[in-house]
Design a protein around this motif. Structure first.
Motif, mmCIF file in Angstrom:
data_model
loop_
_atom_site.group_PDB
_atom_site.id
_atom_site.type_symbol
_atom_site.label_atom_id
_atom_site.label_comp_id
_atom_site.label_asym_id
_atom_site.label_seq_id
_atom_site.Cartn_x
_atom_site.Cartn_y
_atom_site.Cartn_z
ATOM 1 N N ALA A 106 0.393 -0.811 -0.031
ATOM 2 C CA ALA A 106 0.315 0.228 0.527
ATOM 3 C C ALA A 106 0.575 1.526 0.493
ATOM 4 C CB ALA A 106 -0.994 0.005 1.184
ATOM 5 N N ARG A 107 1.889 1.652 0.890
ATOM 6 C CA ARG A 107 2.986 2.677 0.671
ATOM 7 C C ARG A 107 3.873 2.257 -0.876
ATOM 8 N NH1 ARG A 107 4.611 4.305 6.431
ATOM 9 N NH2 ARG A 107 2.689 3.362 7.751
ATOM 10 N N GLY A 108 3.820 1.036 -1.038
ATOM 11 C CA GLY A 108 4.356 1.751 -2.394
ATOM 12 C C GLY A 108 6.079 2.027 -2.951
ATOM 13 N N GLU A 109 6.632 2.365 -4.034
ATOM 14 C CA GLU A 109 8.173 2.577 -3.457
ATOM 15 C C GLU A 109 8.967 2.992 -3.080
ATOM 16 O OE1 GLU A 109 9.325 3.223 -7.587
ATOM 17 O OE2 GLU A 109 7.273 3.022 -8.662
ATOM 18 N N LEU A 110 10.061 2.385 -2.024
ATOM 19 C CA LEU A 110 10.864 2.867 -1.372
ATOM 20 C C LEU A 110 11.161 4.058 -2.398
ATOM 21 C CD1 LEU A 110 11.453 2.488 1.722
ATOM 22 C CD2 LEU A 110 13.839 0.790 0.375
ATOM 23 N N TYR A 111 11.175 3.706 -3.586
ATOM 24 C CA TYR A 111 12.166 4.903 -4.150
ATOM 25 C C TYR A 111 11.900 6.790 -3.936
ATOM 26 C CZ TYR A 111 13.694 7.599 -7.950
ATOM 27 O OH TYR A 111 13.972 8.559 -9.566
ATOM 28 N N LYS A 112 10.208 6.363 -4.020
ATOM 29 C CA LYS A 112 9.487 8.034 -3.692
ATOM 30 C C LYS A 112 9.548 8.397 -2.259
ATOM 31 C CE LYS A 112 6.214 6.735 -7.405
ATOM 32 N NZ LYS A 112 4.664 5.768 -8.025
ATOM 33 N N VAL A 113 9.583 7.238 -1.680
ATOM 34 C CA VAL A 113 9.756 7.775 -0.484
ATOM 35 C C VAL A 113 11.106 8.294 -0.146
ATOM 36 C CG1 VAL A 113 9.412 6.776 2.241
ATOM 37 C CG2 VAL A 113 8.103 5.501 0.829
ATOM 38 N N LEU A 114 12.562 7.641 -0.839
ATOM 39 C CA LEU A 114 13.469 7.994 -0.325
ATOM 40 C C LEU A 114 13.897 9.591 -0.829
ATOM 41 C CD1 LEU A 114 16.674 7.523 0.394
ATOM 42 C CD2 LEU A 114 16.964 6.632 -1.964
ATOM 43 N N ARG A 115 13.596 10.073 -1.910
ATOM 44 C CA ARG A 115 13.330 10.783 -2.963
ATOM 45 C C ARG A 115 12.811 12.024 -2.326
ATOM 46 N NH1 ARG A 115 16.419 9.358 -4.271
ATOM 47 N NH2 ARG A 115 17.507 7.826 -6.254
ATOM 48 N N ALA A 116 11.256 11.605 -2.018
ATOM 49 C CA ALA A 116 10.807 12.877 -0.951
ATOM 50 C C ALA A 116 11.125 13.198 -0.125
ATOM 51 C CB ALA A 116 8.956 11.814 -0.748
ATOM 52 N N ALA A 117 11.688 11.746 1.155
ATOM 53 C CA ALA A 117 12.894 12.352 2.527
ATOM 54 C C ALA A 117 13.899 13.038 2.218
ATOM 55 C CB ALA A 117 12.995 10.926 2.857
ATOM 56 N N GLY A 118 14.653 12.845 0.630
ATOM 57 C CA GLY A 118 16.001 13.234 0.650
ATOM 58 C C GLY A 118 17.117 11.991 0.992
ATOM 59 N N HIS A 119 17.085 11.828 2.909
ATOM 60 C CA HIS A 119 18.544 10.709 2.250
ATOM 61 C C HIS A 119 17.407 10.392 3.494
ATOM 62 C CE1 HIS A 119 19.887 13.021 5.981
ATOM 63 N NE2 HIS A 119 19.951 14.008 4.656
ATOM 64 N N PHE A 120 18.059 9.057 4.125
ATOM 65 C CA PHE A 120 17.124 8.691 5.468
ATOM 66 C C PHE A 120 17.889 8.757 6.605
ATOM 67 C CE2 PHE A 120 15.290 5.745 2.621
ATOM 68 C CZ PHE A 120 13.188 5.721 2.220
ATOM 69 N N THR A 121 16.747 8.620 8.251
ATOM 70 C CA THR A 121 17.874 8.520 9.566
ATOM 71 C C THR A 121 18.687 7.798 9.609
ATOM 72 O OG1 THR A 121 16.500 8.027 10.454
ATOM 73 C CG2 THR A 121 16.814 10.497 10.305
#
Ligand code: ADP
Ligand code: MG
Ligand code: MG
Length: 259
Positions: A106-121
């Motif tokens: 349901a939350r889709g691609e990690l790609y989009k999450v990463l691009r939206a966040a810039g980078h992860f903690t």
């Protein structure tokens, strides 16, 4: 045997190279699947009968001679059952298409999450890397190499749990392989150098992703899409060899420990 008429088709959720992915809901639980595979049944009930349908047109399969790949994708993914591997529940075909019935992420691609966040903690990155490492260790133990691990093929379920998807490039790893496959930024040295490869290619991409999660972009990014394989390989072997060998050592240590 299932058919398109067993599903209510919902929104369009993804573009594949050879087809499209749709959200769908089963109109009713198919009786033939209730009988033999109890675990499958539980998984489908947990899914609330909501699934993703990956639809590939037979015309495209024909045009790109992709039959063997799709058959392998189905055969391999169907045999995998791990909390961080996207489940393939079933598949069917009609005149025009081949349809994969997949667990819905349901939350889709990690790609989009990463691009939206810039980078992860570091904590988030470590959580994803641990999930991915566990899933890869499982696949490798089952003699499966994925060969196309990248953020577009890592999906997140409703709880944000990582699921490896898209086994279109996967292979059995009982012998060394030679096909050049995967995606530029994530290619391991042995593939660029056209040597034989094995499950270590997935470990390499785990290292690449580890870097990308923390910094926001992969370490060996090609600047231009038409960068040739040659100059690309040359460039990074010159500039990044200490890092690349470090990542290789890191990944191998991790996996030796695990097995
Ligand atoms: P291809 O083999 O053509 O790359 P994928 O299996 O990677 O096709 O699917 C293409 C895209 O569709 C994915 O990157 C993702 O965005 C979406 N997608 C595929 N399967 C699912 C799923 N089960 N749940 C949610 N989104 C999905
Ligand atoms: Mg894909
Ligand atoms: Mg694919």
């Amino acid at each position: 045997e299932w058919s398109m008429s067993d599903f209510e088709i919902g929104k369009y959720i993804g573009e594949g190279k050879f087809g499209k992915v749709y959200l769908a809901r089963e109109k009713q639980f198919p009786p033939n699947f209730a009988s033999d595979e109890a675990k499958l049944r539980v998984a489908m009930i947990q899914s609330g009968y909501v699934v993703a349908l990956k639809v590939t047109s037979k015309a495209k399969l024909e045009k790109y001679r992709f039959h063997a790949h799709l058959r392998r994708e189905i055969e391999i993914q169907h045999g995998l059952d791990h909390p961080n591997v996207l489940r393939l529940f079933a598949w069917f075909q009609d005149e025009e298409r081949v349809v994969l019935v997949l667990q819905y992420a349901a939350r889709g691609e990690l790609y989009k999450v990463l691009r939206a966040a810039g980078h992860f903690t570091e904590r988030t990155a470590a959580t994803y890397v641990a999930s991915l490492a566990g899933a890869l260790a499982y696949c490798h133990k089952k003699q499966v190499i994925h060969r196309d691990i990248k953020p577009e093929n890592l999906l997140l379920d409703i709880e944000g749990r990582l699921k490896i998807a898209d086994f279109g490039w996967a292979a059995r790893s009982n012998a060394k392989r030679h096909t050049l496959c995967g995606t530029m930024d994530y290619l391991p040295p042995e593939m660029i150098e056209k040597k034989a490869h094995d499950h270590a290619v997935d470990n390499w991409t785990l290292g690449i992703l580890c870097y990308e999660f923390i910094y926001g972009s992969p370490p060996f990014e090609a600047d231009e899409p038409d960068d040739t394989l040659r100059s690309y390989g040359l460039r990074y072997s010159v500039f990044f060899s200490p890092l690349s060998s470090f990542l290789n050592i890191l990944c191998h240590m991790y996996f030796e420990q695990d097995s």
